[in-house]
Design a protein around this motif. Structure first.
Motif, mmCIF file in Angstrom:
data_model
loop_
_atom_site.group_PDB
_atom_site.id
_atom_site.type_symbol
_atom_site.label_atom_id
_atom_site.label_comp_id
_atom_site.label_asym_id
_atom_site.label_seq_id
_atom_site.Cartn_x
_atom_site.Cartn_y
_atom_site.Cartn_z
ATOM 1 N N LEU A 1 0.842 -1.231 -0.002
ATOM 2 C CA LEU A 1 0.032 -0.145 -0.125
ATOM 3 C C LEU A 1 0.723 1.144 -0.027
ATOM 4 O O LEU A 1 1.870 0.962 0.828
ATOM 5 C CB LEU A 1 -1.000 0.115 1.316
ATOM 6 N N PRO A 2 0.326 2.247 -0.473
ATOM 7 C CA PRO A 2 1.137 3.741 -0.483
ATOM 8 C C PRO A 2 1.130 4.002 0.931
ATOM 9 O O PRO A 2 0.240 3.761 1.693
ATOM 10 C CB PRO A 2 0.507 4.490 -1.428
ATOM 11 N N HIS A 3 2.150 4.763 1.226
ATOM 12 C CA HIS A 3 1.936 5.603 2.494
ATOM 13 C C HIS A 3 0.768 6.508 2.571
ATOM 14 O O HIS A 3 0.519 7.114 1.563
ATOM 15 C CB HIS A 3 3.309 6.311 2.817
ATOM 16 N N LEU A 4 0.190 6.359 3.852
ATOM 17 C CA LEU A 4 -1.004 7.247 3.937
ATOM 18 C C LEU A 4 -0.788 8.660 3.514
ATOM 19 O O LEU A 4 0.054 9.445 4.072
ATOM 20 C CB LEU A 4 -1.552 7.044 5.107
ATOM 21 N N SER A 5 -1.653 9.301 2.736
ATOM 22 C CA SER A 5 -1.777 10.857 2.519
ATOM 23 C C SER A 5 -2.681 11.639 3.025
ATOM 24 O O SER A 5 -3.979 10.971 3.321
ATOM 25 C CB SER A 5 -1.323 10.980 0.963
ATOM 26 N N GLU A 6 -2.502 12.666 3.075
ATOM 27 C CA GLU A 6 -3.592 13.791 3.498
ATOM 28 C C GLU A 6 -4.950 13.600 2.817
ATOM 29 O O GLU A 6 -5.939 13.604 3.332
ATOM 30 C CB GLU A 6 -3.203 15.008 3.930
ATOM 31 N N PRO A 7 -4.764 13.738 1.438
ATOM 32 C CA PRO A 7 -6.323 13.599 0.527
ATOM 33 C C PRO A 7 -6.862 12.452 0.883
ATOM 34 O O PRO A 7 -8.061 12.149 1.008
ATOM 35 C CB PRO A 7 -5.715 13.711 -0.918
ATOM 36 N N VAL A 8 -5.961 11.365 0.715
ATOM 37 C CA VAL A 8 -6.664 9.935 0.781
ATOM 38 C C VAL A 8 -7.209 9.763 2.332
ATOM 39 O O VAL A 8 -8.357 9.226 2.468
ATOM 40 C CB VAL A 8 -5.776 8.950 0.841
ATOM 41 N N PHE A 9 -6.733 10.305 3.459
ATOM 42 C CA PHE A 9 -7.338 10.095 4.718
ATOM 43 C C PHE A 9 -8.350 10.971 4.813
ATOM 44 O O PHE A 9 -9.430 10.292 5.356
ATOM 45 C CB PHE A 9 -6.145 10.683 5.695
ATOM 46 N N ALA A 10 -8.386 12.235 4.176
ATOM 47 C CA ALA A 10 -9.692 12.985 4.261
ATOM 48 C C ALA A 10 -10.747 12.129 3.518
ATOM 49 O O ALA A 10 -11.878 12.165 3.921
ATOM 50 C CB ALA A 10 -9.353 14.153 3.742
ATOM 51 N N ALA A 11 -10.441 11.724 2.539
ATOM 52 C CA ALA A 11 -11.554 10.987 1.647
ATOM 53 C C ALA A 11 -12.156 9.867 2.485
ATOM 54 O O ALA A 11 -13.497 9.626 2.318
ATOM 55 C CB ALA A 11 -10.894 10.556 0.081
ATOM 56 N N VAL A 12 -11.242 9.028 2.860
ATOM 57 C CA VAL A 12 -11.574 7.744 3.748
ATOM 58 C C VAL A 12 -12.467 8.067 5.152
ATOM 59 O O VAL A 12 -13.625 7.519 5.241
ATOM 60 C CB VAL A 12 -10.562 6.655 3.856
ATOM 61 N N SER B 1 -13.641 13.243 -5.639
ATOM 62 C CA SER B 1 -13.594 13.365 -7.259
ATOM 63 C C SER B 1 -12.754 13.970 -7.606
ATOM 64 O O SER B 1 -12.350 13.996 -9.100
ATOM 65 C CB SER B 1 -15.019 13.753 -7.543
ATOM 66 N N GLY B 2 -12.160 15.119 -7.006
ATOM 67 C CA GLY B 2 -11.230 15.994 -7.547
ATOM 68 C C GLY B 2 -9.685 15.571 -7.344
ATOM 69 O O GLY B 2 -8.760 16.292 -7.572
ATOM 70 N N LEU B 3 -9.816 14.332 -6.944
ATOM 71 C CA LEU B 3 -8.301 13.931 -6.597
ATOM 72 C C LEU B 3 -7.686 13.093 -7.970
ATOM 73 O O LEU B 3 -8.524 12.938 -9.142
ATOM 74 C CB LEU B 3 -8.421 12.722 -5.554
ATOM 75 N N SER B 4 -6.551 13.166 -8.098
ATOM 76 C CA SER B 4 -6.112 12.223 -9.437
ATOM 77 C C SER B 4 -6.500 10.838 -9.267
ATOM 78 O O SER B 4 -6.758 10.445 -8.494
ATOM 79 C CB SER B 4 -4.460 12.242 -9.244
ATOM 80 N N PRO B 5 -6.420 10.459 -10.579
ATOM 81 C CA PRO B 5 -6.946 8.794 -10.472
ATOM 82 C C PRO B 5 -5.881 8.092 -9.610
ATOM 83 O O PRO B 5 -6.736 6.973 -8.992
ATOM 84 C CB PRO B 5 -6.499 8.555 -12.096
ATOM 85 N N ALA B 6 -4.859 8.352 -9.414
ATOM 86 C CA ALA B 6 -4.135 7.417 -8.572
ATOM 87 C C ALA B 6 -4.564 7.396 -7.022
ATOM 88 O O ALA B 6 -4.629 6.451 -6.361
ATOM 89 C CB ALA B 6 -2.562 7.898 -8.479
ATOM 90 N N LEU B 7 -4.668 8.748 -6.660
ATOM 91 C CA LEU B 7 -5.318 9.180 -5.165
ATOM 92 C C LEU B 7 -6.807 8.602 -5.282
ATOM 93 O O LEU B 7 -6.973 8.020 -3.992
ATOM 94 C CB LEU B 7 -5.316 10.423 -4.937
ATOM 95 N N GLN B 8 -7.364 8.804 -6.007
ATOM 96 C CA GLN B 8 -8.922 7.995 -5.832
ATOM 97 C C GLN B 8 -8.810 6.573 -5.758
ATOM 98 O O GLN B 8 -9.428 5.838 -4.940
ATOM 99 C CB GLN B 8 -9.637 8.400 -7.501
#
Length: 210
Positions: free
Chosen positions: A48-59, A66-73
């Protein structure tokens, strides 16, 4: 039907002691439950990638992804899957390679997806955190090249078992079962003796989930 989540972390494949031990534990648990539903994750082969702020916020905070990059989505979707697997599991079996006095970073990346305030624990005010994942059984198989058992000269450098005990206690799992093979780098005889001892330990593990 009970569910088992099996994790491996060693970067070695064909020569990994922790993988061998974790597989033996899963086999033992299957002996009395042929209907056991097993989910397997190889965190070394598919990290798994290291946890990032955008992913933490989404989950965790349900922020629109929806505004995240495809990789972050994709990362956010996988993070949700990882958390769902953990919550659904009755039993966890984790093969842990002991690297640089601690757990592999791949396991830490997984931990950061499942130790989540409001999901697997909550802040309990003056009483401290309250675990929300009680009732799960966790069995950890650790392979160590050196010797770090309690009472040995290097016990203070063991930061895998003690960390895992603390982190699972945070979510309400206070008594994890640990199988250790250590001294594996001390030559063929020591390696074989340690592996035999660990396998004997697995042989007496109860196949009944808590």
């Amino acid at each position: 039907m009970s569910k088992l989540l099996h994790l491996d972390t060693s970067i070695q494949t064909s020569n990994s002691v922790s993988r061998r031990l974790s597989a033996a534990i899963v086999d033992k648990l299957k002996q009395t439950d042929e209907t056991l539903e097993i989910t397997y994750r190889d965190l070394a082969a598919y990290p798994l990638p290291h946890l990032s702020e955008p992913v933490f916020a989404a989950v965790v905070e349900a922020v629109d992804a929806s505004g995240l990059s495809p990789a972050l989505q994709a990362d956010a979707v996988e993070s949700a899957n990882v958390l769902a697997e953990f919550l659904a599991a009755d039993t966890l079996v984790i093969g842990v390679a002991f690297y640089n006095y601690s757990i592999p970073s791949s396991l830490k990346a997984w931990i950061d997806r499942v130790i989540v305030a409001g999901k697997t624990f909550t802040y309990g005010g003056g009483a401290g955190p309250v675990g929300l994942a009680r009732g799960k059984r966790v069995i950890v198989a650790i392979a160590r090249g050196g010797v770090f058992a309690d009472g040995t000269p290097f016990a203070h450098r063991e930061h895998a078992e003690r960390y895992l005990r603390d982190i699972f206690a945070l979510v309400g799992i206070d008594d994890i079962e640990v199988v250790v093979a250590e001294g594996l780098a001390y030559g063929p005889e020591a390696n074989a003796a340690s592996l035999e001892s660990a396998m004997n330990h697995i042989g007496v593990i109860s196949a009944t989930t808590i």
